[in-house]
Motif scaffolding. Structure first.
Motif, PDB file in Angstrom:
ATOM      1  N   ILE A  90       0.838  -1.210   0.000  1.00 18.84           N
ATOM      2  CA  ILE A  90       0.000   0.000   0.000  1.00 18.84           C
ATOM      3  C   ILE A  90       0.872   1.258   0.000  1.00 18.84           C
ATOM      4  O   ILE A  90       0.558   2.245  -0.662  1.00 18.84           O
ATOM      5  CB  ILE A  90      -0.919   0.009   1.243  1.00 18.84           C
ATOM      6  CG1 ILE A  90      -1.900  -1.164   1.190  1.00 18.84           C
ATOM      7  CG2 ILE A  90      -1.641   1.345   1.395  1.00 18.84           C
ATOM      8  CD1 ILE A  90      -3.157  -0.966   0.405  1.00 18.84           C
ATOM      9  N   GLU A  95      -0.815   8.412  -3.714  1.00 16.28           N
ATOM     10  CA  GLU A  95      -1.906   8.823  -2.833  1.00 16.28           C
ATOM     11  C   GLU A  95      -2.396  10.219  -3.218  1.00 16.28           C
ATOM     12  O   GLU A  95      -1.602  11.119  -3.428  1.00 16.28           O
ATOM     13  CB  GLU A  95      -1.395   8.819  -1.382  1.00 16.28           C
ATOM     14  CG  GLU A  95      -2.416   9.263  -0.355  1.00 16.28           C
ATOM     15  CD  GLU A  95      -1.876   9.126   1.084  1.00 16.28           C
ATOM     16  OE1 GLU A  95      -0.731   8.668   1.265  1.00 16.28           O
ATOM     17  OE2 GLU A  95      -2.608   9.509   2.012  1.00 16.28           O
ATOM     18  N   ARG A 196      -8.459   0.189   9.577  1.00 11.56           N
ATOM     19  CA  ARG A 196      -7.820   1.434   9.185  1.00 11.56           C
ATOM     20  C   ARG A 196      -6.768   1.150   8.131  1.00 11.56           C
ATOM     21  O   ARG A 196      -6.034   0.180   8.236  1.00 11.56           O
ATOM     22  CB  ARG A 196      -7.187   2.112  10.393  1.00 11.56           C
ATOM     23  CG  ARG A 196      -8.224   2.415  11.458  1.00 11.56           C
ATOM     24  CD  ARG A 196      -7.631   3.239  12.561  1.00 11.56           C
ATOM     25  NE  ARG A 196      -8.673   3.584  13.532  1.00 11.56           N
ATOM     26  CZ  ARG A 196      -8.488   4.416  14.547  1.00 11.56           C
ATOM     27  NH1 ARG A 196      -7.310   4.986  14.719  1.00 11.56           N
ATOM     28  NH2 ARG A 196      -9.476   4.677  15.372  1.00 11.56           N
ATOM     29  N   ILE A 197      -6.698   2.062   7.182  1.00 11.71           N
ATOM     30  CA  ILE A 197      -5.773   1.854   6.077  1.00 11.71           C
ATOM     31  C   ILE A 197      -4.336   1.719   6.610  1.00 11.71           C
ATOM     32  O   ILE A 197      -3.533   0.959   6.068  1.00 11.71           O
ATOM     33  CB  ILE A 197      -5.913   2.978   5.012  1.00 11.71           C
ATOM     34  CG1 ILE A 197      -5.119   2.653   3.751  1.00 11.71           C
ATOM     35  CG2 ILE A 197      -5.529   4.341   5.544  1.00 11.71           C
ATOM     36  CD1 ILE A 197      -5.676   1.497   2.954  1.00 11.71           C
ATOM     37  N   TRP A 218      -7.180   7.860   8.614  1.00  9.38           N
ATOM     38  CA  TRP A 218      -8.279   6.881   8.695  1.00  9.38           C
ATOM     39  C   TRP A 218      -9.652   7.553   8.677  1.00  9.38           C
ATOM     40  O   TRP A 218     -10.656   6.902   8.398  1.00  9.38           O
ATOM     41  CB  TRP A 218      -8.124   6.026   9.951  1.00  9.38           C
ATOM     42  CG  TRP A 218      -8.334   6.786  11.245  1.00  9.38           C
ATOM     43  CD1 TRP A 218      -7.452   7.602  11.882  1.00  9.38           C
ATOM     44  CD2 TRP A 218      -9.522   6.785  12.046  1.00  9.38           C
ATOM     45  NE1 TRP A 218      -7.999   8.123  13.020  1.00  9.38           N
ATOM     46  CE2 TRP A 218      -9.268   7.637  13.156  1.00  9.38           C
ATOM     47  CE3 TRP A 218     -10.762   6.148  11.949  1.00  9.38           C
ATOM     48  CZ2 TRP A 218     -10.225   7.864  14.149  1.00  9.38           C
ATOM     49  CZ3 TRP A 218     -11.709   6.382  12.946  1.00  9.38           C
ATOM     50  CH2 TRP A 218     -11.440   7.242  14.024  1.00  9.38           C
ATOM     51  N   VAL A 222     -11.557   6.321   2.276  1.00  8.00           N
ATOM     52  CA  VAL A 222     -10.416   5.821   1.511  1.00  8.00           C
ATOM     53  C   VAL A 222     -10.936   5.040   0.307  1.00  8.00           C
ATOM     54  O   VAL A 222     -11.840   4.204   0.438  1.00  8.00           O
ATOM     55  CB  VAL A 222      -9.512   4.935   2.394  1.00  8.00           C
ATOM     56  CG1 VAL A 222      -8.450   4.241   1.553  1.00  8.00           C
ATOM     57  CG2 VAL A 222      -8.856   5.785   3.482  1.00  8.00           C
ATOM     58  N   LEU A 224      -9.614   2.589  -2.687  1.00 12.31           N
ATOM     59  CA  LEU A 224      -8.555   1.816  -3.336  1.00 12.31           C
ATOM     60  C   LEU A 224      -8.946   1.695  -4.808  1.00 12.31           C
ATOM     61  O   LEU A 224     -10.007   1.156  -5.125  1.00 12.31           O
ATOM     62  CB  LEU A 224      -8.427   0.431  -2.699  1.00 12.31           C
ATOM     63  CG  LEU A 224      -8.147   0.406  -1.185  1.00 12.31           C
ATOM     64  CD1 LEU A 224      -8.152  -1.028  -0.673  1.00 12.31           C
ATOM     65  CD2 LEU A 224      -6.824   1.079  -0.865  1.00 12.31           C
ATOM     66  N   LEU A 274      -5.949  -5.621   1.514  1.00  7.95           N
ATOM     67  CA  LEU A 274      -7.197  -5.492   2.276  1.00  7.95           C
ATOM     68  C   LEU A 274      -7.766  -6.880   2.592  1.00  7.95           C
ATOM     69  O   LEU A 274      -8.234  -7.134   3.709  1.00  7.95           O
ATOM     70  CB  LEU A 274      -8.214  -4.669   1.477  1.00  7.95           C
ATOM     71  CG  LEU A 274      -9.582  -4.474   2.143  1.00  7.95           C
ATOM     72  CD1 LEU A 274      -9.444  -3.754   3.485  1.00  7.95           C
ATOM     73  CD2 LEU A 274     -10.527  -3.702   1.217  1.00  7.95           C
TER      74      LEU A 274
END
Lengths: 582, 98
Positions: A90, A95, A196-197, A218, A222, A224, A274
């Motif tokens: 990740i 981002e 939480r990511i 968080w 979010v 992905l 995830l």
């Protein structure tokens, strides 16, 4: 039983419209007819937890729920997108998201909790909240009260608000459904603990964690991102986490993720980090929606009816706009009801409000469709989010924050014409972005590891912050006008960046796809063409500020071919296409 | 987390070259940010946002404003890392978010 307003359905849309009526048209006698009885479950109730600026403003300011939101829900750290290679770590994914907690508030709403509170508040305020009442049919009448047939008997009302959600009583009855350009399906579930990511990234990734300076990452919604799909992770105040997959039909079959077991397999394949985190976690309240998107021909009528929330239309969950449209439809309907009960409803004003709402829906349908390739391309996505936020804050939010739906008819006409100009501009922008992502060589290394959205001290950050300033209709119009001119420069820069990035071999295809020379009316000035050959600081100083800020934030494309030549190639495509048939 | 001065320099060069179209070879400790490297005040905001990934804390804008050379930037990061280690409070007025 007879009421001024019968609200059919007591979900979020219906409860909000009842509360707004109580605040803005206190003389109205209002009933909410709702099938379910309390208690309703927290967290595992309904999706649509992520609220963005417009609907947060609606709940907080227009409905006066600010204290409730602060105490009972989570303040949101904006929208955050993690792009790039989902198979890798990740921390390596580019981002896009806020660098600092946004000043304009937005919230993650626990739907069950909010709807419970709203039911109690409505009751306290004298709204007739009739639970256990199932609406069977709405009979609209040209003169006199409409008739609502329910499991508990008939209700007569001067106005009917259809807030029946996906049952869409009126839309079906009147044949108002229209096709949406969005072809996608979704599946979601809740997990009891906080996912939480940051838990998906090892502690050893010091820099990735250090970027989250206040430990608030968080609190973002979010996303992905991957080709043709995105996955949401939304924290809730009750401690639950909402997780959902949204996937386009052109890239992902619905049956690949439409059961809990298939969902686990889908996540293991597409979002393995995830999936690992969720390996031993039970999925609760698993839900699906196949081909969820639908449009409408009409949502509001001076014949004393309106459809609000999902009973009107639903486009797409990306950017969390569903609750925004709920906020607008409710506010527009309440204004018309107030006018009507005071004896001065102008059908033309209702038609303008309806026109603005449908125009914004059409605008969003452009923004939210045709994105499969963009979802998998961090550079184009970063550019798209920049433009989409600009468009959203520049018109929709300005219109709503300034409460312009309360304006008289001639003002509404002016703002509808302005909405049309923003719509036209967005049409150009989306065509460029879609064609750019489609024509681009896949698998390029992303330009930026982190794109601050909005980046500090930029035109975009200034626009965002300006939503907190009070503006009357005149000042709001002037600001929209000025921002539209900035938007023209921004969309022109999107085209420039796409041209430079695609280079001479694909310039013609881009020109053809976006209709350059045919229906593209935005000029690329000689100054802009000349700026490309200059050193960085000199170049930046000559660009329009918005183009400069876009380049700083998301990076820039470069080509060995001069921009003027690329533009010539792109415009030439049209002549070639015209000549081809002979 | 401790980083050597060389490691910090390496990171600073990476940030500057990635963000501002600079050839890494032209970035020397004695290079001045605003003259030789041709950066401007908005670039400076960008640098300090990115440096937070290294230091995990918001820079003091007064101290940040004093910085003129790459070497001073490296020293600044060193001091910020030490401040983070000690758990010093962050400045009252951080660089503006908007």
């Amino acid at each position: 039983m007879r009421f001024d307003v019968a609200v059919c359905g007591g979900g979020l849309a219906g409860l909000c419209v009842a509360r707004q009526l109580h605040r803005e048209v206190p003389e109205a006698k209002v009933a909410v007819l709702e099938r379910s009885r309390r208690p309703i479950p927290e967290a595992c109730h309904k999706v649509g937890e992520s609220h963005v600026e417009l609907s947060s403003h609606y709940l907080g300011k227009i409905l006066g729920l600010e204290e409730n939101l602060e105490a009972r829900h989570l303040k949101k750290n904006g929208l955050r997108f993690l792009c790039g290679d989902s198979q890798g770590p990740i921390a390596a994914r580019p981002e896009i998201g806020p660098a600092e907690f946004p000043l304009v508030p937005s919230y993650q709403i626990d739907r069950g909790r909010l709807e419970s509170d709203l039911r109690a508040l409505c009751e306290q305020e004298g709204v007739a909240l009739l639970e256990g009442v199932d609406v069977h049919d709405i009979e609209l009448r040209g003169h006199g009260d409409h008739l609502v047939r329910t499991s508990e008997g008939e209700v007569r009302a001067r106005w009917v608000i259809d807030a029946s959600g996906r049952r869409r009583l009126l839309q079906k009855k009147l044949g108002l459904r229209r096709e949406s350009p969005v072809a996608a399906s979704a599946a979601w579930f809740r997990v009891r603990d906080g996912v939480r990511i940051g838990q998906l990234v090892p502690e050893s990734e010091r820099q990735w964690h250090a970027r989250d300076i206040d430990d608030t990452r968080w609190l973002s919604t979010v996303h992905l991102m991957g080709v043709g799909y995105w996955v949401w992770i939304i924290p809730l105040a009750s401690g639950y986490t909402s997780v959902g997959v949204v996937a386009n039909a052109d890239t992902h079959a619905f049956r690949g993720f439409n059961t809990p077991q298939r969902m686990r397999a889908w996540l293991a394949r597409h979002e393995p980090r995830l999936a690992e985190r969720l390996a031993d976690v039970p999925f609760e309240d698993f839900g699906v929606r196949h081909d969820y998107s639908y449009m409408t021909a009409q949502v509001l009528s001076a014949e004393r009816w309106a459809c609000v929330g999902e009973a009107a239309f639903f486009l797409d969950p990306l950017y969390s706009l569903g609750n925004d449209f709920l906020s607008m439809a409710n506010s527009f309907a309440v204004r018309c009801i107030g006018d009507d009960l005071r004896g001065d409803l102008d059908p033309a004003a209702a038609a303008e409000l309806e026109g603005i709402l449908l125009l914004l829906a059409a605008d969003s349908s452009r923004t939210l469709s045709g994105n499969s390739r963009i979802f998998g391309d961090a550079d184009v996505l970063g550019t798209k989010v920049w433009w989409d936020f600009f468009n959203y804050w520049g018109f929709s939010c300005r219109f709503f924050f300034s409460e312009l739906w309360r304006e008289p008819l001639d003002e509404l006409r002016r703002f509808r014409a302005m909405a049309q100009r923003w719509y036209d501009l967005n049409t150009h922008a989306q065509r460029v972005l879609e064609a750019w992502a489609r024509l681009r060589e896949p698998g390029q290394a992303p330009r930026k590891k982190f794109v601050a959205m909005p980046a500090p001290r930029t035109v975009l950050a200034d626009l965002h912050g300006s939503l907190l300033e009070d503006r009357d209709a005149e000042a709001a119009y002037a600001r929209m006008e000025a921002d539209h001119a900035v938007g023209v420069a921004l969309v022109t820069e999107l085209l420039v960046q796409a041209l430079l990035d695609l280079g001479p071999t694909r310039a013609a295809a881009l020109g053809e796809a976006v209709g350059l020379g045919r229906d593209w009316t935005l000029p690329i000035s000689p100054e802009r063409l000349a700026a490309e050959g200059l050193g960085r600081r000199e170049r930046l100083s000559r660009l329009p500020p918005v183009a400069r800020d876009l380049q700083r934030a998301v990076g820039r494309a470069r080509s060995d071919t001069a921009l003027a030549e690329l533009l010539r190639l792109a415009e030439g495509a049209r002549e070639a296409a015209v000549m081809a048939p002979s | 987390m401790s980083m050597s001065r060389d490691e910090i320099m390496e990171k600073v060069v990476e940030i500057l070259s990635d963000s501002f179209e600079l050839d890494p070879a032209t970035i020397k400790p004695e290079s001045t940010l605003y003259e030789e490297l041709d950066l401007d005040s908005i670039d400076a905001v960008d640098i300090f946002v990115q440096l937070r990934d290294l230091t995990g804390r918001r820079p003091d804008p007064e101290k940040a404003k004093q910085i003129r050379t790459v070497d001073e930037l490296v020293t600044f990061v060193e001091e910020e890392l030490a401040a983070a280690e000690r758990g010093d409070p962050e400045p009252e007025t951080p660089l503006p978010a908007t």
